[in-house]
Scaffold this active site. Sequence first.
Site, PDB file in Angstrom:
ATOM      1  N   GLU A 192       0.907  -1.267   0.070  1.00 46.83           N
ATOM      2  CA  GLU A 192      -0.035   0.073   0.036  1.00 46.83           C
ATOM      3  C   GLU A 192       0.915   1.368   0.153  1.00 46.83           C
ATOM      4  O   GLU A 192       0.625   2.152  -0.751  1.00 46.83           O
ATOM      5  CB  GLU A 192      -1.033   0.034   1.319  1.00 46.83           C
TER       6      GLU A 192
ATOM      7  N   ARG B 276       0.788   3.886  -3.434  1.00 54.08           N
ATOM      8  CA  ARG B 276       0.259   5.028  -3.147  1.00 54.08           C
ATOM      9  C   ARG B 276       1.297   6.183  -3.181  1.00 54.08           C
ATOM     10  O   ARG B 276       1.350   7.169  -3.571  1.00 54.08           O
ATOM     11  CB  ARG B 276      -0.682   5.124  -1.847  1.00 54.08           C
TER      12      ARG B 276
ATOM     13  N   ASP C 263      -5.271  -9.903  -7.999  1.00 48.81           N
ATOM     14  CA  ASP C 263      -5.520  -9.253  -8.859  1.00 48.81           C
ATOM     15  C   ASP C 263      -4.290  -8.383  -9.714  1.00 48.81           C
ATOM     16  O   ASP C 263      -3.879  -8.794 -10.983  1.00 48.81           O
ATOM     17  CB  ASP C 263      -6.587  -7.808  -8.517  1.00 48.81           C
TER      18      ASP C 263
ATOM     19  N   GLU D  61     -11.757   0.675 -10.341  1.00 46.59           N
ATOM     20  CA  GLU D  61     -11.443  -0.268 -11.348  1.00 46.59           C
ATOM     21  C   GLU D  61     -12.335  -0.075 -12.685  1.00 46.59           C
ATOM     22  O   GLU D  61     -11.809  -0.169 -13.601  1.00 46.59           O
ATOM     23  CB  GLU D  61     -11.522  -1.703 -10.773  1.00 46.59           C
TER      24      GLU D  61
HETATM   25  C1  DMJ Z   1      -6.249   0.733  -4.791  1.00 51.78           C
HETATM   26  O1  DMJ Z   1      -5.663   0.876  -3.792  1.00 51.78           O
HETATM   27  C2  DMJ Z   1      -5.502  -0.061  -6.000  1.00 51.78           C
HETATM   28  O2  DMJ Z   1      -6.200   0.164  -6.975  1.00 51.78           O
HETATM   29  C3  DMJ Z   1      -5.261  -1.524  -5.639  1.00 51.78           C
HETATM   30  O3  DMJ Z   1      -4.679  -2.049  -6.687  1.00 51.78           O
HETATM   31  C4  DMJ Z   1      -6.740  -2.272  -5.346  1.00 51.78           C
HETATM   32  N1  DMJ Z   1      -7.510  -1.447  -4.488  1.00 51.78           N
HETATM   33  C5  DMJ Z   1      -7.589   0.166  -4.400  1.00 51.78           C
HETATM   34  C6  DMJ Z   1      -8.607   0.516  -5.255  1.00 51.78           C
HETATM   35  O4  DMJ Z   1      -9.688  -0.173  -5.089  1.00 51.78           O
END
Ligand code: DMJ
Length: 664
Positions: free
Chosen positions: A298, A302, A430, A565
């Site tokens: 994270e 970010r 994912d 998404e």
């Molecule tokens: C974001 O932090 C990123 O897109 C991550 O890959 C998945 N979760 C959140 C958004 O839904």
Amino acid sequence: MYPVYYDSAPRRDFISVMVSKEPPEPPSKRRQSCRRMWNRLSRLQRTIICAILVVGAMSGLYIANGLMNELPDDKDTLSQRHQVFPNDNVVHVMDQRHPGKDTEANQRRDSNNDKDGEDQKLHFEQERGKGIMEREEKTKVKPKIADAVMQPEVKVQKENVMGNQEEDEGIGAAGGNLEVNEEKKTKVQIKDGADAGGDVQVPVPNMEGGMAAQTAQQKAVVEAFKHAWKGYKQYAWGHDELKPISKAASDWFGLGLTIVDSLDTMWIMGLMEEFEEARRWVEKDLVLKKNVDVNLFETTIRVLGGLLSAFHLSNDGLFLEKARELGDRLMPCFNSPSKIPYSDVNLDTGKAHPPRWGPDSTTSEVTSIQLEFRELSHQTGNDKYKKAVDEVMDHIQSLPKENGLIPIFVNARSGQFRAGATITVGARGDSYYEYLLKQWLQTGKSEDKLRDEYVAAIEGMQKNLVRSTAANGLKFIGELVRGSFSPKMDHLVCFLPGTLAIGHHNGLDPSHLELAKELAKTCYQMYADMPTGLSPEIAYFNIQNPGKPDIEVKNADTHNLLRPETVESLFYLYRLTGDQQYRDWGWKIFQAFEKYTKVPGGGYSSIGSVKDTKNPRFRDKMESFFLGETLKYLFLLFSDDPNLLSLDKYVFNTEAHPLPIWRP
Ligand code: DMJ
């Protein structure tokens, strides 16, 4: 036996030592005789002796100092430094505002979801340029990293781990000189160094990417961003996220996530005042030496991703300097027996560990930090970041997989996948797939192994996970739970249509684009089928009964977290196909966000039920990705300029931060 101190005038041709059983004369007697000798000397003789002693003492001190500088540091200091921050270049700033604060980091993630017109263009560029020039006026005497690049002799003050100030040759000296790639150098224009305080050359911001004309829909998105920012600024400034209902702040890592996640969005929207304000916060208040455990993934996607994009767009070395420090503080995660990184690390102590809730790292997390660490190496010239994440990929590639698909947990100690773990393209699986493709693109399609893994994985999905609903033949991606198919699809899976479309754009099989279009339709349907027009977090698809609806939502899954998404995929599909339908769908989704999640006064809130138009139940949280991703992708979807962050020049990380594609 004692040596006897021989006091009378000695003969010069021998040394006499008397050995006696008696104890020696006390030293005080010798001191008296010295004093007698000193008294017998003339004033001139005494002055000469004093002068010789002073000169001798000064020379001794000088030589000793030189020798000390040649010696290595104290062993304990070195080992401590190595253990905490393997790179000596860490810039340490004491955080006195949040001492020892622990955050929601350990509580937040449950095991289910989060891994949590020409004139106008000219106008924008003028505005953006104005903002930058204003900033330069304020900061031009300060050398930035980019400045150091242009002038490698610039000395930068930093603190070493012991808290001592020291001077270093260029920012990256101790861990390898900071080298900025040739590409970057060519983008930097040099202003006359004289007005920057003498020898510092000031780079003018890179305008590559340009600014698209703002369509009416883009303007609406910019207004939404401003509304979100207003709430954040008023009630949560400097904190990670806004709680728009209680008009308060919440912290997760204490790194001002919303600010850093929003930097590049503000840049491309032309919100230069806001950008400058955020930049000032980063400069003064983004303290990375913080006693807090952060999640590697994270923080990487970010914060590191946000800083690297901001650096790329603005060419402001502050962002690269912060990115490098953050990279160094995250590096201890890789000190595991298997090279699979631990999930968490304390930014102050460098202590890395598995998650509090279980023994394993999440597979998508350890495989979705590569774009950022590789870019950090590319920009700093220090290979260590790339090396660490490439080793992770090499290891994952060496593990046996089922049709290119991976289980969602992997152990940092053993390096093995957790036996029987779920296989999904949703939470925890994912972005593994996303980054296979994007790493291949990042290096100018030079690493075919990554492309091959990606192609194998998509084939595996087609074979094992893609199904159609019984009623309307909606294609979706299910999961394998202990080997059995489950018709469950997270909203998170909706990144996949976009990724498939980019893959096809880069030469992969036309079936990828076909699947992308089918899945995008399904993802949009997850919104359109709900009374609020907003998607639930998780949907179950009906593959058996043609008499029943396609989509079923369980009570526990009716929330919407303002996730990006679907609009992300709509952006890619519109850019790459030009089909207006994707914009229309995106506009409907945007309007639903406006209607059900906008909070009067400022901010947007995640909601508890997408099924209940009367009471969608605000959850009182505005995730940083709403500004970093959702609004950015909507802005790009409604842009008429395909060169605004051209998909042939940029890859977006999984948090929507654009990173440049390297020249092969
Ligand atoms: C974001 O932090 C990123 O897109 C991550 O890959 C998945 N979760 C959140 C958004 O839904």
